[in-house]
Design a protein around this motif. Structure first.
Motif, mmCIF file in Angstrom:
data_model
loop_
_atom_site.group_PDB
_atom_site.id
_atom_site.type_symbol
_atom_site.label_atom_id
_atom_site.label_comp_id
_atom_site.label_asym_id
_atom_site.label_seq_id
_atom_site.Cartn_x
_atom_site.Cartn_y
_atom_site.Cartn_z
ATOM 1 N N ASN A 6 -20.977 10.998 53.968
ATOM 2 C CA ASN A 6 -20.880 10.218 55.200
ATOM 3 C C ASN A 6 -22.051 9.235 55.363
ATOM 4 O O ASN A 6 -22.574 9.053 56.468
ATOM 5 N N VAL A 7 -22.470 8.606 54.278
ATOM 6 C CA VAL A 7 -23.672 7.775 54.292
ATOM 7 C C VAL A 7 -23.374 6.384 54.871
ATOM 8 O O VAL A 7 -22.329 5.783 54.589
ATOM 9 N N ILE A 8 -24.331 5.899 55.664
ATOM 10 C CA ILE A 8 -24.198 4.608 56.349
ATOM 11 C C ILE A 8 -25.441 3.767 56.084
ATOM 12 O O ILE A 8 -26.560 4.281 56.062
ATOM 13 N N LYS A 9 -25.226 2.465 55.878
ATOM 14 C CA LYS A 9 -26.319 1.500 55.886
ATOM 15 C C LYS A 9 -25.866 0.294 56.684
ATOM 16 O O LYS A 9 -24.809 -0.285 56.413
ATOM 17 N N THR A 10 -26.669 -0.064 57.692
ATOM 18 C CA THR A 10 -26.311 -1.140 58.613
ATOM 19 C C THR A 10 -27.289 -2.298 58.495
ATOM 20 O O THR A 10 -28.507 -2.087 58.463
ATOM 21 N N TYR A 11 -26.764 -3.497 58.393
ATOM 22 C CA TYR A 11 -27.568 -4.709 58.484
ATOM 23 C C TYR A 11 -26.998 -5.539 59.635
ATOM 24 O O TYR A 11 -25.822 -5.902 59.609
ATOM 25 N N VAL A 16 -22.726 -2.143 55.912
ATOM 26 C CA VAL A 16 -22.439 -2.583 54.542
ATOM 27 C C VAL A 16 -22.071 -1.382 53.667
ATOM 28 O O VAL A 16 -21.387 -1.526 52.652
ATOM 29 N N VAL A 17 -22.532 -0.211 54.048
ATOM 30 C CA VAL A 17 -22.034 1.055 53.494
ATOM 31 C C VAL A 17 -21.550 1.853 54.692
ATOM 32 O O VAL A 17 -22.316 2.152 55.611
ATOM 33 N N ASP A 18 -20.262 2.163 54.697
ATOM 34 C CA ASP A 18 -19.615 2.634 55.925
ATOM 35 C C ASP A 18 -19.032 4.037 55.750
ATOM 36 O O ASP A 18 -17.915 4.211 55.284
ATOM 37 N N HIS A 19 -19.852 5.049 56.078
ATOM 38 C CA HIS A 19 -19.412 6.451 56.024
ATOM 39 C C HIS A 19 -18.863 6.814 54.631
ATOM 40 O O HIS A 19 -17.740 7.298 54.487
ATOM 41 N N VAL A 20 -19.684 6.564 53.621
ATOM 42 C CA VAL A 20 -19.280 6.814 52.231
ATOM 43 C C VAL A 20 -19.591 8.256 51.837
ATOM 44 O O VAL A 20 -20.698 8.749 52.062
ATOM 45 N N SER A 21 -18.610 8.904 51.242
ATOM 46 C CA SER A 21 -18.788 10.241 50.684
ATOM 47 C C SER A 21 -18.248 10.256 49.263
ATOM 48 O O SER A 21 -17.126 9.805 49.012
ATOM 49 N N THR A 22 -19.053 10.746 48.331
ATOM 50 C CA THR A 22 -18.623 10.877 46.939
ATOM 51 C C THR A 22 -19.601 11.800 46.222
ATOM 52 O O THR A 22 -20.575 12.275 46.813
ATOM 53 N N THR A 23 -19.340 12.038 44.945
ATOM 54 C CA THR A 23 -20.181 12.918 44.135
ATOM 55 C C THR A 23 -20.484 12.254 42.805
ATOM 56 O O THR A 23 -19.599 11.635 42.198
ATOM 57 N N ILE A 51 -34.198 2.212 49.341
ATOM 58 C CA ILE A 51 -34.022 1.830 50.739
ATOM 59 C C ILE A 51 -33.561 3.060 51.516
ATOM 60 O O ILE A 51 -32.986 3.989 50.948
ATOM 61 N N ASN A 52 -33.827 3.060 52.812
ATOM 62 C CA ASN A 52 -33.470 4.196 53.657
ATOM 63 C C ASN A 52 -32.027 4.097 54.119
ATOM 64 O O ASN A 52 -31.521 3.001 54.397
ATOM 65 N N LYS A 53 -31.362 5.219 54.212
ATOM 66 C CA LYS A 53 -30.030 5.259 54.799
ATOM 67 C C LYS A 53 -30.160 5.294 56.318
ATOM 68 O O LYS A 53 -31.177 5.723 56.867
ATOM 69 N N ASP A 54 -29.098 4.840 57.001
ATOM 70 C CA ASP A 54 -29.085 4.850 58.460
ATOM 71 C C ASP A 54 -28.244 5.982 59.021
ATOM 72 O O ASP A 54 -28.120 6.129 60.246
ATOM 73 N N GLY A 55 -27.669 6.772 58.144
ATOM 74 C CA GLY A 55 -26.879 7.915 58.584
ATOM 75 C C GLY A 55 -26.336 8.668 57.392
ATOM 76 O O GLY A 55 -26.304 8.153 56.275
ATOM 77 N N GLY A 56 -25.929 9.912 57.610
ATOM 78 C CA GLY A 56 -25.369 10.734 56.552
ATOM 79 C C GLY A 56 -26.427 11.467 55.758
ATOM 80 O O GLY A 56 -27.625 11.433 56.087
ATOM 81 N N GLU A 57 -25.987 12.159 54.702
ATOM 82 C CA GLU A 57 -26.892 12.952 53.874
ATOM 83 C C GLU A 57 -26.636 12.666 52.396
ATOM 84 O O GLU A 57 -25.507 12.405 51.996
ATOM 85 N N ILE A 58 -27.707 12.736 51.632
ATOM 86 C CA ILE A 58 -27.625 12.660 50.166
ATOM 87 C C ILE A 58 -28.346 13.887 49.624
ATOM 88 O O ILE A 58 -29.528 14.088 49.911
#
Length: 251
Positions: A6-11, A16-23, A51-58
């Motif tokens: 559920n990773v997010i990156k906002t500009y 620009v990365v919108d709630h991405v989940s993968t492995t 760069i820092n994520k704005d949401g989610g976990e890695i």
């Protein structure tokens, strides 16, 4: 294994990365494909913590990326960005030596030199290891940067468009080397790549992004499909099987 949840990156006001989940699975090549602006490079930069994520976990090996010490993380993950700017004049050997910094902190040991020698040898650069980077062809220079990443001796290698500006011969050379790194040395590689046929022939898994979202994610043989590729690229593909490889024809 690297788990992206559920990773997010906002500009500005855009994800620009919108709630991405993968492995990113161990001992495999995972290719990230998709049109320009899909968020592929940004995602890889967050996985490496450039760069820092704005949401989610890695999670890397079950541990959230924010909890890793910088030096500890640099011994686990190496990244090669699309554009590399070095303002000092270096030989291939000097560049590759930089890969040992997380281990040596600038004081090279016998063990460090062994890793440097092995990386130079593996990338077939031994005969020109004392040449300066500005004397090299594009393919030689790219091999030198990958040798630096190899010398870092990490389990995970992230590559952002490593075939950029390379001709066909050098592109094939690089992809064969990456395949050997997985098959012979047990490395785990994630690669941002635009050439769909290289992704098809050399990847184990493909993650397809569009507009910052995951459109498809799975084993390569399933993703290389006309309906799926049309959805990603808004383009018609004809898929041909040649020597047990799926090749895409498009105009």
């Amino acid at each position: 294994m690297i788990e992206i949840n559920n990773v997010i990156k906002t500009y500005g006001n855009k994800n620009v990365v919108d709630h991405v989940s993968t492995t990113i699975r161990k001992e495999s090549i995972t290719s990230f494909i998709g049109p320009n602006g899909a968020g592929k490079s940004t995602l890889l930069s967050m996985v490496s913590r450039l760069i820092n994520k704005d949401g989610g976990e890695i999670y890397i090996e079950g541990r959230e990326i924010e909890s890793w010490d910088n030096n500890e993380l640099s011994k686990k993950i190496a990244i090669l960005k699309q554009v590399n700017h070095i303002n000092i004049r270096l030989t291939i050997r000097e560049l590759v030596s930089f890969g040992r910094f997380p281990h040596s902190q600038g004081y090279l040991t016998k063990e460090d030199k062994k890793h440097i020698d092995n990386a130079i040898e593996y990338m077939k650069l031994k005969k020109i290891e004392n040449k300066y980077l500005d004397e090299l062809s594009g393919g030689q220079k790219q091999r030198a940067y990958i040798a630096m990443v190899l010398a870092q001796d990490t389990e995970y290698i992230l590559l952002d468009e490593p075939l950029n500006n390379l001709d066909m011969k050098h592109s094939v050379e690089i992809m064969k080397i990456l395949r050997r790194l997985v098959d012979d040395l047990g490395k785990t590689i994630a690669i941002v790549i635009h050439d769909i046929n290289f992704a098809s022939c050399y990847s184990d898994y493909i993650v397809a992004l569009k507009d910052g979202k995951v459109v498809e994610d799975g084993q390569t043989h399933r993703i290389i499909n006309n309906n799926i590729l049309r959805k990603i690229f808004d383009l018609d593909f004809k898929i041909q099987n040649i020597n047990n490889m799926k090749l895409c024809v498009y105009f």
